[in-house]
Design a protein around this motif. Structure first.
Motif, PDB file in Angstrom:
ATOM      1  N   LYS A  97      32.578  13.613  39.301  1.00 53.42           N
ATOM      2  CA  LYS A  97      32.605  14.475  40.169  1.00 53.42           C
ATOM      3  C   LYS A  97      31.351  15.564  39.744  1.00 53.42           C
ATOM      4  CE  LYS A  97      36.822  16.085  42.670  1.00 53.42           C
ATOM      5  NZ  LYS A  97      37.804  16.998  42.151  1.00 53.42           N
ATOM      6  N   ALA A  98      30.758  16.200  40.720  1.00 52.73           N
ATOM      7  CA  ALA A  98      29.636  17.099  40.265  1.00 52.73           C
ATOM      8  C   ALA A  98      30.358  18.429  39.743  1.00 52.73           C
ATOM      9  CB  ALA A  98      28.935  17.506  41.507  1.00 52.73           C
ATOM     10  N   ALA A  99      29.879  19.088  38.433  1.00 56.83           N
ATOM     11  CA  ALA A  99      30.486  20.027  37.633  1.00 56.83           C
ATOM     12  C   ALA A  99      30.124  21.235  38.607  1.00 56.83           C
ATOM     13  CB  ALA A  99      29.654  20.137  36.471  1.00 56.83           C
ATOM     14  N   VAL A 100      31.132  22.223  38.768  1.00 58.79           N
ATOM     15  CA  VAL A 100      31.081  23.182  39.320  1.00 58.79           C
ATOM     16  C   VAL A 100      30.972  24.597  38.375  1.00 58.79           C
ATOM     17  CG1 VAL A 100      31.858  24.814  41.142  1.00 58.79           C
ATOM     18  CG2 VAL A 100      32.054  22.457  41.534  1.00 58.79           C
ATOM     19  N   SER A 101      29.960  25.417  38.340  1.00 54.73           N
ATOM     20  CA  SER A 101      29.921  26.630  37.314  1.00 54.73           C
ATOM     21  C   SER A 101      31.362  27.339  37.613  1.00 54.73           C
ATOM     22  CB  SER A 101      28.759  27.301  37.459  1.00 54.73           C
ATOM     23  OG  SER A 101      28.651  28.170  38.285  1.00 54.73           O
ATOM     24  N   HIS A 102      31.695  28.282  36.227  1.00 53.58           N
ATOM     25  CA  HIS A 102      32.745  29.015  36.557  1.00 53.58           C
ATOM     26  C   HIS A 102      32.319  30.310  37.609  1.00 53.58           C
ATOM     27  CE1 HIS A 102      35.588  31.864  35.449  1.00 53.58           C
ATOM     28  NE2 HIS A 102      34.614  32.813  35.475  1.00 53.58           N
ATOM     29  N   HIS A 103      31.065  30.557  37.737  1.00 50.51           N
ATOM     30  CA  HIS A 103      30.620  31.529  38.619  1.00 50.51           C
ATOM     31  C   HIS A 103      30.830  30.950  40.032  1.00 50.51           C
ATOM     32  CE1 HIS A 103      28.364  35.004  40.227  1.00 50.51           C
ATOM     33  NE2 HIS A 103      27.715  34.148  40.897  1.00 50.51           N
ATOM     34  N   GLU A 104      30.201  29.576  40.391  1.00 51.02           N
ATOM     35  CA  GLU A 104      30.593  29.332  41.590  1.00 51.02           C
ATOM     36  C   GLU A 104      31.866  29.163  42.014  1.00 51.02           C
ATOM     37  OE1 GLU A 104      28.541  25.545  41.061  1.00 51.02           O
ATOM     38  OE2 GLU A 104      26.600  26.335  41.488  1.00 51.02           O
ATOM     39  N   ALA A 105      32.774  28.735  41.027  1.00 49.87           N
ATOM     40  CA  ALA A 105      34.060  28.563  41.397  1.00 49.87           C
ATOM     41  C   ALA A 105      34.876  30.041  41.637  1.00 49.87           C
ATOM     42  CB  ALA A 105      34.781  27.655  40.335  1.00 49.87           C
ATOM     43  N   GLU A 106      34.428  31.065  40.763  1.00 48.87           N
ATOM     44  CA  GLU A 106      34.896  32.296  41.248  1.00 48.87           C
ATOM     45  C   GLU A 106      34.476  32.978  42.566  1.00 48.87           C
ATOM     46  OE1 GLU A 106      34.926  35.880  37.832  1.00 48.87           O
ATOM     47  OE2 GLU A 106      32.980  35.259  38.315  1.00 48.87           O
ATOM     48  N   VAL A 107      33.331  32.562  42.807  1.00 44.99           N
ATOM     49  CA  VAL A 107      32.652  33.132  44.222  1.00 44.99           C
ATOM     50  C   VAL A 107      33.520  32.499  45.155  1.00 44.99           C
ATOM     51  CG1 VAL A 107      30.837  33.039  45.776  1.00 44.99           C
ATOM     52  CG2 VAL A 107      30.205  33.755  43.400  1.00 44.99           C
ATOM     53  N   ARG A 108      33.865  31.123  45.138  1.00 44.24           N
ATOM     54  CA  ARG A 108      34.445  30.434  46.264  1.00 44.24           C
ATOM     55  C   ARG A 108      36.074  30.815  46.134  1.00 44.24           C
ATOM     56  NH1 ARG A 108      34.675  24.549  44.615  1.00 44.24           N
ATOM     57  NH2 ARG A 108      32.408  24.926  44.683  1.00 44.24           N
ATOM     58  N   GLU A 109      36.528  31.317  44.973  1.00 38.49           N
ATOM     59  CA  GLU A 109      38.191  31.552  45.063  1.00 38.49           C
ATOM     60  C   GLU A 109      37.939  33.023  45.804  1.00 38.49           C
ATOM     61  OE1 GLU A 109      40.706  31.510  41.671  1.00 38.49           O
ATOM     62  OE2 GLU A 109      39.109  30.240  40.771  1.00 38.49           O
ATOM     63  N   LEU A 110      37.138  33.915  45.494  1.00 33.28           N
ATOM     64  CA  LEU A 110      37.085  35.314  46.049  1.00 33.28           C
ATOM     65  C   LEU A 110      36.729  35.313  47.394  1.00 33.28           C
ATOM     66  CD1 LEU A 110      35.012  36.929  43.254  1.00 33.28           C
ATOM     67  CD2 LEU A 110      37.404  37.284  43.551  1.00 33.28           C
ATOM     68  N   ARG A 111      36.052  34.402  47.859  1.00 33.63           N
ATOM     69  CA  ARG A 111      35.686  34.414  49.238  1.00 33.63           C
ATOM     70  C   ARG A 111      36.799  33.636  50.121  1.00 33.63           C
ATOM     71  NH1 ARG A 111      31.685  30.305  49.439  1.00 33.63           N
ATOM     72  NH2 ARG A 111      30.233  31.917  49.016  1.00 33.63           N
ATOM     73  N   ALA A 112      37.770  32.858  49.512  1.00 32.28           N
ATOM     74  CA  ALA A 112      38.722  32.396  50.277  1.00 32.28           C
ATOM     75  C   ALA A 112      40.150  33.235  50.202  1.00 32.28           C
ATOM     76  CB  ALA A 112      39.335  31.021  49.448  1.00 32.28           C
ATOM     77  N   ASP A 113      40.148  34.348  49.114  1.00 30.60           N
ATOM     78  CA  ASP A 113      41.170  35.167  48.914  1.00 30.60           C
ATOM     79  C   ASP A 113      40.747  36.589  48.985  1.00 30.60           C
ATOM     80  OD1 ASP A 113      43.720  36.454  48.543  1.00 30.60           O
ATOM     81  OD2 ASP A 113      44.119  34.734  46.764  1.00 30.60           O
ATOM     82  N   PRO A 114      40.742  37.213  50.029  1.00 29.91           N
ATOM     83  CA  PRO A 114      40.479  38.717  50.168  1.00 29.91           C
ATOM     84  C   PRO A 114      41.277  39.537  49.213  1.00 29.91           C
ATOM     85  CG  PRO A 114      40.498  37.819  52.430  1.00 29.91           C
ATOM     86  CD  PRO A 114      41.142  36.776  51.346  1.00 29.91           C
ATOM     87  N   GLU A 115      42.581  39.418  49.368  1.00 28.89           N
ATOM     88  CA  GLU A 115      43.542  40.168  48.298  1.00 28.89           C
ATOM     89  C   GLU A 115      43.218  39.985  46.786  1.00 28.89           C
ATOM     90  OE1 GLU A 115      47.509  39.537  49.169  1.00 28.89           O
ATOM     91  OE2 GLU A 115      47.393  39.934  51.287  1.00 28.89           O
ATOM     92  N   LEU A 116      42.810  38.595  46.541  1.00 27.91           N
ATOM     93  CA  LEU A 116      42.222  38.451  45.016  1.00 27.91           C
ATOM     94  C   LEU A 116      40.944  39.081  44.880  1.00 27.91           C
ATOM     95  CD1 LEU A 116      42.386  36.984  42.368  1.00 27.91           C
ATOM     96  CD2 LEU A 116      41.181  34.969  43.461  1.00 27.91           C
ATOM     97  N   ALA A 117      40.117  39.109  45.815  1.00 28.17           N
ATOM     98  CA  ALA A 117      38.877  39.901  45.756  1.00 28.17           C
ATOM     99  C   ALA A 117      39.048  41.390  45.182  1.00 28.17           C
ATOM    100  CB  ALA A 117      37.941  39.784  46.867  1.00 28.17           C
ATOM    101  N   VAL A 118      39.960  42.055  46.204  1.00 25.53           N
ATOM    102  CA  VAL A 118      40.417  43.559  45.999  1.00 25.53           C
ATOM    103  C   VAL A 118      40.836  43.873  44.701  1.00 25.53           C
ATOM    104  CG1 VAL A 118      41.933  45.424  46.693  1.00 25.53           C
ATOM    105  CG2 VAL A 118      40.735  44.080  48.617  1.00 25.53           C
ATOM    106  N   ALA A 119      41.848  42.884  44.135  1.00 23.25           N
ATOM    107  CA  ALA A 119      42.517  42.955  42.788  1.00 23.25           C
ATOM    108  C   ALA A 119      41.186  42.951  41.886  1.00 23.25           C
ATOM    109  CB  ALA A 119      43.603  42.016  42.674  1.00 23.25           C
ATOM    110  N   TYR A 120      40.457  41.818  41.987  1.00 21.36           N
ATOM    111  CA  TYR A 120      39.403  41.536  40.836  1.00 21.36           C
ATOM    112  C   TYR A 120      38.597  42.743  40.656  1.00 21.36           C
ATOM    113  CZ  TYR A 120      34.991  39.164  39.504  1.00 21.36           C
ATOM    114  OH  TYR A 120      33.979  38.881  38.753  1.00 21.36           O
TER     115      TYR A 120
END
Length: 107
Positions: free
Chosen positions: A3-26
């Motif tokens: 599997k292609a490695a995903v950087s922590h930053h890329e994973a973080e951006v993806r999670e924040l994009r998928a979950d607006p409530e998480l983005a607000v809390a973050y």
């Protein structure tokens, strides 16, 4: 097949994009760091990460009426964004500034 490695930053951006409530809390947690000059970079970089999650810095800058270069500079570790810039970026990503009482321990 590896599997292609995903950087922590890329994973973080993806999670924040998928979950607006998480983005607000973050962002809310990170913005608390703006009070501490030694830790201010964390809050600015968190806002930058949220902007990346909500369309990318170029798109957010354009919608906020700010040049992309100015936004990169404002949301850098040594950035010092104006209130106008903060409000415009937050509005662009569907958020706004608010005020809460500071929690102080009673003597």
């Amino acid at each position: 097949m590896k599997k292609a490695a995903v950087s922590h930053h890329e994973a973080e951006v993806r999670e924040l994009r998928a979950d607006p409530e998480l983005a607000v809390a973050y962002l809310k947690a990170a913005m608390a760091s703006l009070d501490d000059p030694e830790d201010r970079a964390a809050g600015l970089l968190a806002l930058r990460t949220v902007a990346e999650a909500y369309g990318g810095l170029g798109a957010v800058a354009a919608e906020a009426g700010i040049s992309r270069e100015s936004l990169y500079r404002a949301l850098s570790p040594r950035g010092n964004p104006t209130l106008k810039t903060l409000v415009a970026v937050l509005k662009t990503v569907g958020m706004r500034l608010s005020v809460e009482p500071e929690h102080r321990e009673s003597a």
